[in-house]
Write a protein that holds these residues in place. Structure first.
Motif, PDB file in Angstrom:
ATOM      1  N   ILE A 106       0.728  -1.344  -0.061  1.00  0.00           N
ATOM      2  CA  ILE A 106      -0.110  -0.127  -0.085  1.00  0.00           C
ATOM      3  C   ILE A 106       0.977   1.171   0.039  1.00  0.00           C
ATOM      4  CG2 ILE A 106      -1.600   1.250   1.421  1.00  0.00           C
ATOM      5  CD1 ILE A 106      -2.872  -1.461   2.487  1.00  0.00           C
ATOM      6  N   SER A 107       1.960   1.344   0.762  1.00  0.00           N
ATOM      7  CA  SER A 107       2.841   2.593   0.907  1.00  0.00           C
ATOM      8  C   SER A 107       3.364   2.585  -0.375  1.00  0.00           C
ATOM      9  CB  SER A 107       3.678   2.148   2.041  1.00  0.00           C
ATOM     10  OG  SER A 107       3.242   1.913   3.183  1.00  0.00           O
ATOM     11  N   GLY A 126       2.316   7.045  -6.812  1.00  0.00           N
ATOM     12  CA  GLY A 126       1.396   7.938  -6.970  1.00  0.00           C
ATOM     13  C   GLY A 126       1.934   9.248  -6.964  1.00  0.00           C
ATOM     14  N   ILE A 127       2.656   9.735  -5.538  1.00  0.00           N
ATOM     15  CA  ILE A 127       2.866  10.938  -5.422  1.00  0.00           C
ATOM     16  C   ILE A 127       4.117  11.252  -6.297  1.00  0.00           C
ATOM     17  CG2 ILE A 127       3.924  12.401  -3.564  1.00  0.00           C
ATOM     18  CD1 ILE A 127       2.446  10.664  -1.450  1.00  0.00           C
ATOM     19  N   LEU A 178       1.024   3.943  -2.804  1.00  0.00           N
ATOM     20  CA  LEU A 178       0.711   5.832  -2.743  1.00  0.00           C
ATOM     21  C   LEU A 178       1.934   6.341  -2.882  1.00  0.00           C
ATOM     22  CD1 LEU A 178      -1.061   5.173   0.664  1.00  0.00           C
ATOM     23  CD2 LEU A 178      -1.950   5.852  -1.537  1.00  0.00           C
TER      24      LEU A 178
END
Length: 343
Positions: A235-236, A242-243, A239
């Motif tokens: 998950i990290s 994506g950033i 994310l």
């Protein structure tokens, strides 16, 4: 929110289905991301563990991490509710069908200086005063976290030790002086632009705090039994990717769009491109290097699997040497004792 009654369905839709419309919306979204996450707060949340004495056993450290997760999660959840309230109130007021021309003009140029009118119908003339107090409180909160992060970095990474009042004065001056100069010279409009620019810079800096933190906390050779679970890792990194992708996309498309549509002479555009494009390439290469760099330093050595005694010693927090000396607490930073954090 109770007064303007934002539609719940639209609020939930806006939370989970991102949508950008209007000129400059992408830049504002990136600035919002940098302002909400803030790379220095990633260090600060991790450094909070050093402010308390934690039992040295695996179970004790896991419990401490769980409690720190609850504390920081609760604080971030409250911040999330505040931001949702701000966005929904402004969105509901400005998207209403029966607003006056004055309100429509104010909504068209909505910034920190003009947003107090959103509360005028509820609070009357005192809305601007209460809004100013709220801004002051949020500024103090942001300054305090930035100061604490600076103190941890000065003492932990740079090993700079000085008297408390000198350190506080130095970190606060570094944080406040540039903003104060811009506010004096540029006024309220200059301050609003500075907030957007500074927040965008924070967003571009996020990969250089996020990637090392993810790699460090997910490494078995660094964290041992306390490393992130596979679910947290996946998950990290999703994310984080994506950033990073959003930053690189905006950095490249935004600059190319500016080169095409600005009014500078062609020769000036050429020189600007020669200066900026290499910097963009360095930024992208640095992010790639951080992501794929191999770390060969081992700071945690697992006990031998077929040695039950060594396994038990690690669990209860005892040394693995011949002289088994039980540790009451994991060593913590004595030089951080004067920082006003809960013990």
């Amino acid at each position: 929110m109770g007064y303007v009654k934002p539609p719940a369905a639209d609020v939930l839709k806006g939370m989970f289905i991102p949508k950008l419309s209007g000129e400059g919306a992408t830049g504002d979204a990136i600035a919002l991301l940098g302002a909400l996450v803030m790379p220095h707060n990633l260090f600060l949340h991790s450094a909070l563990v050093l402010s308390r004495k934690v039992p040295s056993s695996v179970h004790g450290v896991n419990n401490a991490c769980r409690y720190f997760l609850i504390e920081s999660g609760f604080a971030l959840f409250v911040a999330f509710l505040i931001n949702v309230a701000i966005v929904t109130v402004s969105g509901t007021v400005c998207s209403a069908k029966n607003i006056s021309d004055t309100t429509a003009n104010q909504c068209g140029d909505l910034n920190l200086s003009s947003a107090s009118f959103l509360l005028k119908n509820v609070l009357g003339r005192s809305s601007s005063i209460l809004y100013g107090i709220a801004l002051l409180a949020s500024g103090q909160s942001s300054t305090i976290t930035g100061t604490y992060a600076g103190q941890f970095i000065m003492q932990g990474f740079l090993d700079l030790k000085m008297k408390t009042w000198k350190r506080n004065l130095m970190t606060r001056c570094i944080a406040i002086a540039p903003s104060l100069v811009v506010s004096i010279i540029g006024g309220s409009s200059g301050s609003s632009k500075l907030i957007i620019i500074a927040s965008m810079i924070l967003s571009f800096e996020l990969p250089f705090a996020l990637i090392p933190l993810l790699k460090f906390s997910s490494s078995s050779t660094k964290m041992g039994p306390h490393k992130n679970s596979i679910y947290i890792v996946v998950i990290s990194w999703i994310l984080g990717a994506g950033i990073i992708g959003i930053n690189i996309y905006y950095l490249s498309t935004g600059f190319v769009g500016w080169l095409i549509h600005n009014n500078l002479p062609k020769i000036a555009n050429v020189f600007v491109g020669i200066m900026v494009f290499p910097l963009m390439a360095i930024y992208i290469l640095a992010v790639i290097y951080l992501t794929f760099r191999k770390d060969t330093v081992v700071t945690f050595v697992k006990p031998v699997k077929h040695d039950p005694k060594a396994q038990n010693n690690m669990e209860i927090g005892q040394s693995n040497s011949n002289e088994l000396v039980e540790l009451e607490h994991i060593p913590y930073r004595e030089d951080l004792a004067d920082i006003q954090l809960p013990e």
